[in-house]
Design a protein around this motif. Structure first.
Motif, PDB file in Angstrom:
ATOM      1  N   ILE A 146       0.769  -1.250  -0.035  1.00 18.71           N
ATOM      2  CA  ILE A 146       0.309   0.257   0.272  1.00 18.71           C
ATOM      3  C   ILE A 146       0.637   1.148  -0.014  1.00 18.71           C
ATOM      4  N   GLY A 147       0.331   2.264  -0.268  1.00 19.97           N
ATOM      5  CA  GLY A 147       1.195   3.999  -0.918  1.00 19.97           C
ATOM      6  C   GLY A 147       0.104   4.879  -1.718  1.00 19.97           C
ATOM      7  N   PRO A 148       0.761   5.771  -1.230  1.00 20.24           N
ATOM      8  CA  PRO A 148      -0.695   7.293  -1.878  1.00 20.24           C
ATOM      9  C   PRO A 148       0.162   6.843  -3.450  1.00 20.24           C
ATOM     10  N   SER A 149      -0.139   7.314  -4.047  1.00 20.38           N
ATOM     11  CA  SER A 149       0.018   7.924  -5.344  1.00 20.38           C
ATOM     12  C   SER A 149       1.182   7.917  -6.217  1.00 20.38           C
ATOM     13  N   GLY A 150       1.934   7.574  -6.488  1.00 21.04           N
ATOM     14  CA  GLY A 150       3.291   7.854  -6.789  1.00 21.04           C
ATOM     15  C   GLY A 150       4.577   7.213  -6.180  1.00 21.04           C
ATOM     16  N   ALA A 151       4.313   6.361  -5.048  1.00 17.51           N
ATOM     17  CA  ALA A 151       5.038   6.399  -4.337  1.00 17.51           C
ATOM     18  C   ALA A 151       5.879   5.257  -4.480  1.00 17.51           C
ATOM     19  N   GLY A 152       5.737   4.552  -5.956  1.00 19.71           N
ATOM     20  CA  GLY A 152       6.266   3.356  -6.818  1.00 19.71           C
ATOM     21  C   GLY A 152       6.085   2.300  -6.150  1.00 19.71           C
ATOM     22  N   LYS A 153       4.204   2.081  -6.048  1.00 23.65           N
ATOM     23  CA  LYS A 153       4.099   0.572  -5.711  1.00 23.65           C
ATOM     24  C   LYS A 153       4.463   0.144  -7.496  1.00 23.65           C
ATOM     25  N   SER A 154       3.794   0.234  -8.349  1.00 25.17           N
ATOM     26  CA  SER A 154       3.649   0.405  -9.815  1.00 25.17           C
ATOM     27  C   SER A 154       5.760  -0.256 -10.102  1.00 25.17           C
ATOM     28  N   THR A 155       6.185   0.635  -9.530  1.00 26.96           N
ATOM     29  CA  THR A 155       7.681   0.220 -10.169  1.00 26.96           C
ATOM     30  C   THR A 155       8.266  -0.804  -9.635  1.00 26.96           C
ATOM     31  N   LEU A 156       8.015  -1.235  -8.169  1.00 26.82           N
ATOM     32  CA  LEU A 156       8.669  -2.058  -7.263  1.00 26.82           C
ATOM     33  C   LEU A 156       7.978  -3.488  -7.887  1.00 26.82           C
ATOM     34  N   LEU A 157       6.462  -3.668  -8.575  1.00 26.17           N
ATOM     35  CA  LEU A 157       5.776  -4.657  -8.887  1.00 26.17           C
ATOM     36  C   LEU A 157       7.239  -5.151  -9.723  1.00 26.17           C
ATOM     37  N   ARG A 158       6.950  -4.160 -10.563  1.00 28.61           N
ATOM     38  CA  ARG A 158       7.594  -4.311 -12.686  1.00 28.61           C
ATOM     39  C   ARG A 158       9.171  -4.435 -11.854  1.00 28.61           C
ATOM     40  N   CYS A 159       9.777  -4.085 -11.156  1.00 29.92           N
ATOM     41  CA  CYS A 159      11.012  -4.404 -11.156  1.00 29.92           C
ATOM     42  C   CYS A 159      11.017  -5.974 -10.773  1.00 29.92           C
ATOM     43  N   ILE A 160      10.535  -6.566 -10.696  1.00 26.60           N
ATOM     44  CA  ILE A 160      10.229  -7.859 -10.021  1.00 26.60           C
ATOM     45  C   ILE A 160      10.496  -8.661 -11.253  1.00 26.60           C
ATOM     46  N   ASN A 161       9.570  -8.895 -11.991  1.00 22.29           N
ATOM     47  CA  ASN A 161       9.604  -9.254 -13.601  1.00 22.29           C
ATOM     48  C   ASN A 161      10.741  -8.512 -14.685  1.00 22.29           C
ATOM     49  N   LYS A 162      11.271  -7.727 -14.576  1.00 24.24           N
ATOM     50  CA  LYS A 162      11.793  -6.654 -14.915  1.00 24.24           C
ATOM     51  C   LYS A 162      11.052  -6.384 -16.000  1.00 24.24           C
ATOM     52  N   MET A 163      10.383  -6.112 -15.981  1.00 26.69           N
ATOM     53  CA  MET A 163       9.264  -5.456 -16.933  1.00 26.69           C
ATOM     54  C   MET A 163      10.336  -3.797 -16.641  1.00 26.69           C
ATOM     55  N   ILE A 164      10.295  -3.740 -16.108  1.00 28.99           N
ATOM     56  CA  ILE A 164      11.099  -1.950 -15.677  1.00 28.99           C
ATOM     57  C   ILE A 164      12.826  -3.082 -14.645  1.00 28.99           C
ATOM     58  N   GLN A 165      13.431  -2.373 -15.996  1.00 22.61           N
ATOM     59  CA  GLN A 165      14.770  -2.685 -15.742  1.00 22.61           C
ATOM     60  C   GLN A 165      15.157  -2.069 -14.268  1.00 22.61           C
ATOM     61  N   ALA A 166      15.444  -2.534 -13.049  1.00 17.92           N
ATOM     62  CA  ALA A 166      16.361  -2.021 -11.414  1.00 17.92           C
ATOM     63  C   ALA A 166      17.498  -1.136 -11.877  1.00 17.92           C
ATOM     64  N   THR A 167      17.545   0.166 -11.327  1.00 16.08           N
ATOM     65  CA  THR A 167      19.014   0.916 -11.406  1.00 16.08           C
ATOM     66  C   THR A 167      20.347   0.185 -10.534  1.00 16.08           C
ATOM     67  N   ASP A 168      19.801  -0.615  -9.202  1.00 17.28           N
ATOM     68  CA  ASP A 168      20.500  -0.801  -8.360  1.00 17.28           C
ATOM     69  C   ASP A 168      20.219  -1.878  -7.820  1.00 17.28           C
ATOM     70  N   GLY A 169      20.656  -2.944  -7.147  1.00 15.61           N
ATOM     71  CA  GLY A 169      21.064  -4.247  -6.162  1.00 15.61           C
ATOM     72  C   GLY A 169      20.057  -5.211  -6.687  1.00 15.61           C
ATOM     73  N   GLU A 170      19.269  -6.435  -5.992  1.00 15.09           N
ATOM     74  CA  GLU A 170      19.432  -7.844  -6.294  1.00 15.09           C
ATOM     75  C   GLU A 170      18.478  -8.078  -6.427  1.00 15.09           C
ATOM     76  N   VAL A 171      17.422  -9.125  -7.006  1.00 10.58           N
ATOM     77  CA  VAL A 171      15.975  -9.613  -6.803  1.00 10.58           C
ATOM     78  C   VAL A 171      16.281 -10.594  -7.170  1.00 10.58           C
ATOM     79  N   ILE A 172      15.871 -11.568  -6.148  1.00 11.64           N
ATOM     80  CA  ILE A 172      16.190 -13.435  -5.808  1.00 11.64           C
ATOM     81  C   ILE A 172      15.022 -14.014  -5.923  1.00 11.64           C
ATOM     82  N   PHE A 173      15.107 -14.733  -6.653  1.00 11.25           N
ATOM     83  CA  PHE A 173      13.898 -15.530  -6.893  1.00 11.25           C
ATOM     84  C   PHE A 173      14.021 -16.869  -6.953  1.00 11.25           C
ATOM     85  N   ASP A 174      12.727 -17.694  -6.542  1.00 12.49           N
ATOM     86  CA  ASP A 174      13.264 -18.989  -6.041  1.00 12.49           C
ATOM     87  C   ASP A 174      14.382 -19.503  -6.133  1.00 12.49           C
TER      88      ASP A 174
END
Ligand SMILES: Nc1ncnc2c1ncn2[C@@H]1O[C@H](COP(=O)(O)OP(=O)(O)OP(=O)(O)O)[C@@H](O)[C@H]1O
Ligand SMILES: [Mg+2]
Lengths: 267, 261
Positions: free
Chosen positions: A37-65
């Motif tokens: 949850i979070g207000p509009s523009g907080a980055g929720k959609s971006t967060l979700l899309r960094c997981i399936n890489k529809m958006i490429q994160a600029t930094d950090g690691e995503v570990i899946f399975d």
């Protein structure tokens, strides 16, 4: 309990300089139902899309399975995406195609270029699509064109399309934001049911705090690209709501207080 | 306050009108075009047309020649539109903001389409005439290039309008680029695309007469031939055949459009 997803120091800065996520850390267990949850523009959609890489994160690691997927590209990325279903606020269906054709699109990740382009699906896949639509109460609409469906029905087609992927994780980006309350409840019940019976992990962005508290095992609060709350719904206080939503939290706090009262009454 | 608002608005209209009148007057002075003489010539043209420019029983003898050329023209027009559509679709995919592979290719394909579109079909005819000579292939290429430019632009806009949403969904399901195009972009835009192709065929048939006169092929060539021989009866028969063909094609494409919806 095994961890399915882990975000480590994930940041995203858009080309225009907007910092949508900064140093995001959290993990999600297999089978968990987590609401962001979070207000509009907080980055929720971006967060979700960094997981399936529809958006490429600029930094950090995503570990899946248990696999670090940060560097995935091409074929390996496509294969990863088949394991992650996604549903959208605007349903994102091909409106001119029939319900079943849209559901079968969920199998395209498993197809070769030729059979995918020609839409050659096996009988098993068609059977599976039929069963999923039956489960979601869309048996009558199977051959109907999607532009003739109501919003709630479209979203159920979206869910079927994601489920036919056989995903381990479902990403839901405000799936009920365009729906009336009763359709919204149907969709939320279906998602909860999927999570309980199919053991699929669900990560869902929501605008409505009360709905998040009713359905989620855990709530992640995002504000200005940072995680400011991460815990069970029962731990969420009015103070937390204020940190998440800032000054315009007053009308939301009524919800949370009502919610507490309902809980007390139930006891 | 609203007084001045409407006043300035009216003044602006007045200025625009004044500029238009001035441009018309100025250009007619420069070209020594006399409007009253021009209008006065119309009745004379009509009288001439009715006394000379009509098919006679004799000219009907030419009908089979004319029809053969008309067929050639129709086929060339359709072929030019259809072949152009195939190339235009590929370029539109590369150029559309939804399906572009890279910005460089997108800009390149847009530039290429604009170049071929913004030069008129008659100019292409003349340019190609110099390279290929007087063959029906020249006419085909002229129509092809003009159709390609127009259709690329039209397809690109159609694809843009079909929206990113389904494309995003298929991509997130792991679908590859080509299947995404065939499963999401094509179904969303196919009826619009077919409609543009039909429109292009109609346009090509109209343009083919002029292209034919310039490149010495098809129906335009035969019209030019009769006209220069001052066989106005036969020339008028050509016009009648063209008009009937265009009307028929229009009916046909309207029927196809309705059937597709
Ligand atoms: N493609 C983009 N380019 C530049 N900035 C972007 C882009 N997408 C999002 N942003 C910015 O990033 C920030 C986070 O956007 P995001 O869409 O993730 O928010 P959100 O929490 O999903 O909001 P909402 O609840 O309105 O959907 C916003 O400030 C937004 O303007
Ligand atoms: Mg969003």
């Amino acid at each position: 309990m095994t961890t399915l997803l882990e975000m480590k120091h994930v940041s995203k800065k858009y080309g225009n300089g907007t910092v949508a996520l900064s140093d995001v850390n959290f993990s999600v267990n297999e089978g968990e139902f987590v609401s962001v949850i979070g207000p509009s523009g907080a980055g929720k959609s971006t967060l979700l899309r960094c997981i399936n890489k529809m958006i490429q994160a600029t930094d950090g690691e995503v570990i899946f399975d248990s696999v670090n997927i940060s560097g995935f590209k091409g074929r390996s990325l496509r294969k990863l995406r088949t394991k992650i279903g996604m549903i959208f606020q605007n349903y994102n269906l091909v409106e001119r195609l029939s319900v079943i054709e849209n559901v079968l699109h969920g199998r395209l990740g498993y197809k070769s270029m030729l059979s995918g382009s020609l839409g050659l699906f096996t009988n098993d896949e068609k059977q599976q699509a039929y069963h999923l639509l039956e489960m979601l109460g869309l048996k009558e609409q199977i051959y109907q064109r999607c532009d003739q469906l109501s919003g709630g029905q479209k979203q159920r087609v979206g869910i079927a399309r994601a489920l036919i992927q056989n995903p381990k994780l479902m990403l839901c980006d405000e799936p009920i934001a365009s729906l009336d309350p009763s359709s919204a409840k149907t969709i939320m019940d279906h998602l909860k049911n999927i999570s309980d019976s199919l053991k699929i992990t669900v990560l869902i962005n929501l605008h409505q705090v009360d709905i998040a508290m009713n359905y989620a095992d855990r709530i992640i609060g995002v504000s200005k690209g940072q995680i400011v709350f991460n815990g069970a719904p029962s731990q969420l206080t009015s103070g937390d709501i204020k940190t998440i939503y800032g000054s315009d939290a007053s009308n939301l706090m009524i919800n949370i207080e009502n919610h507490d009262r309902v809980k007390v009454a139930e006891k | 306050m609203s007084q001045t608002y409407f006043l300035t608005k009216r003044l602006r209209s007045l200025v625009v009108l004044g500029v238009i009148v001035l441009v018309c007057f100025g250009s007619s002075v420069l070209t020594q075009f006399n409007l009253s003489q021009g209008i006065a010539a119309i009745p004379k043209a009509i009288v001439w047309g009715f006394s000379n420019f009509y098919p006679t029983a004799d000219s009907l003898a030419y009908l089979s020649d004319i029809w053969a050329k008309m067929q050639e023209t129709l086929l060339v027009s359709i072929a030019a539109a259809v072949v152009a559509a195939i190339f235009a679709f590929i370029f539109a995919i590369l150029g559309s903001r939804i399906t572009k592979v890279s910005n460089f290719l997108a800009v390149l394909s847009r530039a290429f389409a604009n170049l071929s579109r913004n030069i008129d079909v008659s100019v292409w005819s003349i340019v190609l005439l110099l390279t290929f000579g007087q063959t029906s292939l020249t006419g085909f290429f002229a129509l092809f290039i003009a159709s390609f430019g127009f259709l690329t632009r039209a397809f690109m806009e159609t694809i843009d309008e079909s929206g990113t949403d389904p494309v995003e969904a298929l991509k997130s399901a792991g679908a590859g680029y080509v299947p995404t195009i065939f499963q999401a972009v094509v179904p969303s835009s196919i009826s619009q695309i077919m409609s543009w192709i039909l429109f292009m065929i109609e346009t090509n048939i109209r343009a083919a007469t002029l292209v034919g006169i310039l490149t010495g092929s098809g129906i335009g060539y035969i019209f030019d031939l009769y006209y220069k021989r001052m066989d106005y009866h036969a020339a008028s028969l050509v016009v009648v055949v063209i008009v009937i063909s265009i009307l028929l094609i229009e009916q046909l494409s309207n029927y196809v459009r309705r059937a597709m919806l």
